[in-house]
Scaffold this motif. Sequence first.
Motif, PDB file in Angstrom:
ATOM      1  N   PRO A  61       2.054   1.277 -14.694  1.00  0.00           N
ATOM      2  CA  PRO A  61       0.763   0.567 -14.535  1.00  0.00           C
ATOM      3  C   PRO A  61       0.924  -0.915 -14.232  1.00  0.00           C
ATOM      4  O   PRO A  61       0.187  -1.470 -13.418  1.00  0.00           O
ATOM      5  CB  PRO A  61       0.056   0.809 -15.872  1.00  0.00           C
ATOM      6  CG  PRO A  61       0.647   2.099 -16.369  1.00  0.00           C
ATOM      7  CD  PRO A  61       2.080   2.093 -15.944  1.00  0.00           C
ATOM      8  N   ASP A  62       1.869  -1.596 -14.882  1.00  0.00           N
ATOM      9  CA  ASP A  62       2.035  -3.038 -14.631  1.00  0.00           C
ATOM     10  C   ASP A  62       2.443  -3.297 -13.188  1.00  0.00           C
ATOM     11  O   ASP A  62       1.926  -4.216 -12.534  1.00  0.00           O
ATOM     12  CB  ASP A  62       3.089  -3.609 -15.584  1.00  0.00           C
ATOM     13  CG  ASP A  62       2.604  -3.605 -17.035  1.00  0.00           C
ATOM     14  OD1 ASP A  62       1.367  -3.574 -17.232  1.00  0.00           O
ATOM     15  OD2 ASP A  62       3.458  -3.646 -17.930  1.00  0.00           O
TER      16      ASP A  62
ATOM     17  N   SER B 135       0.838  -1.207   0.000  1.00  0.00           N
ATOM     18  CA  SER B 135       0.000   0.000   0.000  1.00  0.00           C
ATOM     19  C   SER B 135       0.867   1.248   0.000  1.00  0.00           C
ATOM     20  O   SER B 135       0.567   2.246  -0.668  1.00  0.00           O
ATOM     21  CB  SER B 135      -0.927  -0.004   1.217  1.00  0.00           C
ATOM     22  OG  SER B 135      -1.819  -1.097   1.162  1.00  0.00           O
ATOM     23  N   ASN B 136       1.954   1.227   0.793  1.00  0.00           N
ATOM     24  CA  ASN B 136       2.877   2.370   0.818  1.00  0.00           C
ATOM     25  C   ASN B 136       3.534   2.581  -0.543  1.00  0.00           C
ATOM     26  O   ASN B 136       3.780   3.721  -0.970  1.00  0.00           O
ATOM     27  CB  ASN B 136       3.939   2.155   1.888  1.00  0.00           C
ATOM     28  CG  ASN B 136       3.365   2.273   3.288  1.00  0.00           C
ATOM     29  OD1 ASN B 136       2.373   2.967   3.508  1.00  0.00           O
ATOM     30  ND2 ASN B 136       3.992   1.598   4.254  1.00  0.00           N
ATOM     31  N   LEU B 137       3.812   1.460  -1.248  1.00  0.00           N
ATOM     32  CA  LEU B 137       4.419   1.586  -2.577  1.00  0.00           C
ATOM     33  C   LEU B 137       3.432   2.194  -3.569  1.00  0.00           C
ATOM     34  O   LEU B 137       3.819   2.935  -4.491  1.00  0.00           O
ATOM     35  CB  LEU B 137       4.884   0.222  -3.071  1.00  0.00           C
ATOM     36  CG  LEU B 137       6.085  -0.391  -2.312  1.00  0.00           C
ATOM     37  CD1 LEU B 137       6.365  -1.799  -2.819  1.00  0.00           C
ATOM     38  CD2 LEU B 137       7.324   0.488  -2.499  1.00  0.00           C
ATOM     39  N   LEU B 138       2.136   1.901  -3.420  1.00  0.00           N
ATOM     40  CA  LEU B 138       1.131   2.433  -4.351  1.00  0.00           C
ATOM     41  C   LEU B 138       1.003   3.952  -4.240  1.00  0.00           C
ATOM     42  O   LEU B 138       0.515   4.622  -5.161  1.00  0.00           O
ATOM     43  CB  LEU B 138      -0.233   1.788  -4.079  1.00  0.00           C
ATOM     44  CG  LEU B 138      -0.387   0.323  -4.534  1.00  0.00           C
ATOM     45  CD1 LEU B 138      -1.724  -0.233  -4.090  1.00  0.00           C
ATOM     46  CD2 LEU B 138      -0.263   0.243  -6.060  1.00  0.00           C
ATOM     47  N   ILE B 139       1.402   4.515  -3.091  1.00  0.00           N
ATOM     48  CA  ILE B 139       1.284   5.969  -2.891  1.00  0.00           C
ATOM     49  C   ILE B 139       2.233   6.724  -3.814  1.00  0.00           C
ATOM     50  O   ILE B 139       1.969   7.871  -4.228  1.00  0.00           O
ATOM     51  CB  ILE B 139       1.553   6.307  -1.420  1.00  0.00           C
ATOM     52  CG1 ILE B 139       0.481   5.634  -0.533  1.00  0.00           C
ATOM     53  CG2 ILE B 139       1.553   7.804  -1.176  1.00  0.00           C
ATOM     54  CD1 ILE B 139       0.743   5.794   0.952  1.00  0.00           C
ATOM     55  N   GLU B 140       3.355   6.075  -4.161  1.00  0.00           N
ATOM     56  CA  GLU B 140       4.352   6.770  -4.985  1.00  0.00           C
ATOM     57  C   GLU B 140       3.775   7.035  -6.386  1.00  0.00           C
ATOM     58  O   GLU B 140       3.041   6.207  -6.948  1.00  0.00           O
ATOM     59  CB  GLU B 140       5.617   5.922  -5.078  1.00  0.00           C
ATOM     60  CG  GLU B 140       6.270   5.685  -3.707  1.00  0.00           C
ATOM     61  CD  GLU B 140       7.506   4.832  -3.833  1.00  0.00           C
ATOM     62  OE1 GLU B 140       7.895   4.510  -4.982  1.00  0.00           O
ATOM     63  OE2 GLU B 140       8.095   4.502  -2.762  1.00  0.00           O
TER      64      GLU B 140
ATOM     65  N   ASN C  31       0.444  -5.335 -10.297  1.00  0.00           N
ATOM     66  CA  ASN C  31       1.030  -6.444  -9.514  1.00  0.00           C
ATOM     67  C   ASN C  31       0.908  -6.165  -8.017  1.00  0.00           C
ATOM     68  O   ASN C  31       0.595  -7.065  -7.220  1.00  0.00           O
ATOM     69  CB  ASN C  31       2.486  -6.645  -9.896  1.00  0.00           C
ATOM     70  CG  ASN C  31       2.636  -7.203 -11.288  1.00  0.00           C
ATOM     71  OD1 ASN C  31       1.719  -7.879 -11.803  1.00  0.00           O
ATOM     72  ND2 ASN C  31       3.769  -6.939 -11.932  1.00  0.00           N
ATOM     73  N   LEU C  32       1.157  -4.909  -7.618  1.00  0.00           N
ATOM     74  CA  LEU C  32       1.065  -4.567  -6.196  1.00  0.00           C
ATOM     75  C   LEU C  32      -0.368  -4.729  -5.710  1.00  0.00           C
ATOM     76  O   LEU C  32      -0.624  -5.215  -4.599  1.00  0.00           O
ATOM     77  CB  LEU C  32       1.553  -3.133  -5.959  1.00  0.00           C
ATOM     78  CG  LEU C  32       3.048  -2.879  -6.188  1.00  0.00           C
ATOM     79  CD1 LEU C  32       3.360  -1.394  -5.999  1.00  0.00           C
ATOM     80  CD2 LEU C  32       3.886  -3.710  -5.215  1.00  0.00           C
ATOM     81  N   THR C  33      -1.319  -4.298  -6.597  1.00  0.00           N
ATOM     82  CA  THR C  33      -2.730  -4.426  -6.212  1.00  0.00           C
ATOM     83  C   THR C  33      -3.105  -5.893  -6.055  1.00  0.00           C
ATOM     84  O   THR C  33      -3.816  -6.272  -5.118  1.00  0.00           O
ATOM     85  CB  THR C  33      -3.621  -3.762  -7.269  1.00  0.00           C
ATOM     86  OG1 THR C  33      -3.238  -2.380  -7.411  1.00  0.00           O
ATOM     87  CG2 THR C  33      -5.085  -3.830  -6.847  1.00  0.00           C
TER      88      THR C  33
END
Length: 583
Positions: A386-387, A376-381, A391-393
Motif C-alpha cells: 500500500p505505501d 501507471s504500469n507499476l500500479l498494475i502489478e 507513492n506511485l499514485t
Amino acid sequence: MGKRKRSITRTLFFYTAISIAVILGSFALFLVVNELQRVNKDIEEKKNIYINGKKKTLKSHVNLTVDFINYEKSLFEKINGDSIQKLQNAILEQIAKIRFNNDGYIFVVSYDGTTLMNDVQRDMIGKNQWDITDPDGVKIVQEERKAVENPEGEFIFYSWYKPNAKVPTPKISYVQGIPEWEWMIGTGIYLEDIDKIILREHEVAKKMLTRYIVGIVGIFGFLIFILLIIARYVANKTQESFAIFSNFFKEAVAKSTKIDIQKLFFSEFNEPAIAANEVIGNLNKAKNELIKFNQELEQIVNERTKEIIQQKEEIRAQNDELEKHRNHLEKIVKERTKDLEIAREKAEESDRLKSSFLANMSHEIRTPMNAIIGFSNLLIENNIDPDTRTNLTNEITKNSFSLLNIIDNILDLAKIETNQIRIDKSEFSLVELLNDIYYSFFEIIKNKKLEFILNSNIQDNVVIHSDPIRVKQILKNLVENAIKFTEKGSIEIGHTINNEYITVYVKDTGIGITEKQLSYIFARFSKVEDDKRKLFGGTGLGLSICKHLIELLDGKIKVESEINKGTTFYLEIPLFQNNIIKY
C-alpha cells in the motif's frame, strides 16, 4: 609636322601587287605541295612493293628448304635412329651452303632455342638462345617459336647484329617449323638495306621536284611581272583623275572653281565631278543664307543668355532648398534604419527562442508523460504494498499536474496571441490569496531545505478588485521559478501599498540574472541558464505570459537581480476606480 599621308594610287598599286603575288604564290605553293605529296606517295608505294617482294623471296626460300627437308626425310622413313641423326646432320650441311641475293642465308633453330645451323655466324651453333633479347625487349627465339605454331609459318620483326657489326639493325625474318624434328627453319633481310634503296629513290625524286619548282617559280614570276605593269598603268591614270579632284578642292575654298569633266580619264569619276559642281553652286547660295542666319542667331543667343542667367539663379535657390530637404531625409532614414535594425535583432532573437522552445518542448512534455506511463504500469502489478502504491499514485498526480501546467501555458500563449484571453474581475482578499500560495508551496520548499517567508503588513480584511485566478496564476509562476533557480537560502513573498500601487513581490536567493538576460527576460521562449551550464526545465513561456496577464489587469511587472545573490519580481497593481481597497 603632321604624319605624312599615303598616296591612294601608290596604296592601290601596292595592295594590287601584293594581292597578285599572294594569289599566284598560293597557287604555286598548292602545285608544289601537291607534287610533293604525289612523290612521297610514290616512294611509300615503292617501299611497300619492295618490302612485299622481299617477303615473298624470304618465304619462297624457306618453303623450298622445308620441301627439301621433307623430301629427304620421306626417303628414309624406315631407317633407325642413328641413321636419322646422320640424315639431319647431312641436311644441315646442305642448308649451310644455301645463298641467295648475295648475302642471304638459311638458319635452323630447335624448338628449345638451340642454334643448329647458322653458316654466317657459326660461333652460335650449339648454343641455346632461348632468352636472348634485342634492344627493344623482343625475345627473338620465343617469337620464332610462336611463329611456327602456324603451320604456314609467320614473319617476325626484331633487331640483330650484322656480321662484324657492333650495333644491332632492324630485321624481318620468315620462320616455318618442322614439328617431327622440332626444327625452326628461317631466313631474313636487314631493313637497313631496303632504306638505302628507298633513299636513292628519294634523292632522284628530290631532284625532279627541284626542277619542277624552278619551272613553276619562273612561270609565275613572269605572270606577276606582266600584271604589275598593267596595275602600274591603271594606278597612274587613277592618280591623274585624283589630281584633278585635288586641285578642284584647293581652288574651291577661295574661287569656287568648277571641275572640267572633259579632262577626266575614267567615266566613273564623271558623276562625282557633276555632284561636286552642284555642291559649289549650292555652297555660294548657302554662304549668303548663312550670313543672314548668323545675324539672327546672334540676337537669339543674347536673349537666351539672359534667360539662362535668370534660370541659374532660380536653380541655385532650388538646390539650396533640396539640400536642406535631403539632409532632413537622411536624418529620417538613419532613424528608421536604426529602428529597423533593432526590430530585425528582436525578430532574430524571437526566432531563435522559438526554435529553442520547439526543440525542448517534446522533452518537457515527454518527461511527465513517461513518468505517468511508467508509474501507471507499476500500479498494475498485484504484489505492490500500500505505501508503494500511494507513492506511485502521488508521483502520477504530481507529473499530471506538471503536464497540465505545460499545456495551460501553451493554451494561454495561444489565447494571448489571438487576443482571446478572458479577464473576470471580482472582489477578493489579497491576504487569503497569498496564504493559499504560501501553504500550497510550503512542503515543496521545505523538502528542498529552503526557508519560505510570508511577509504581510496589511490587515486581514483587505479586499481588492481584480481577477483572482490570473493574479494567483502569475504569483504561482513566479514562486515556481524561484524554487527552480534557488539551491540554498530562502524564498519570500509579500506585499506593500502606497498612494498609487499595491505591490506584491516574490524574492529569492537563487542564481540571479545577468544584465543581458534582463533585457529579454520577458520575451517569449527565453530561458535563464547559469554559468555552469546547468540545465533547467521549463518552456520559456511563464514570464512572457505573466507580463501579458498583468498588463491585461492594468498593472506592471518589474525585476531586480544580482548574479549569485538572487532575484526579486514586483507586481504593481494600480489604485484607481476599477481597482479599490476596502478596510
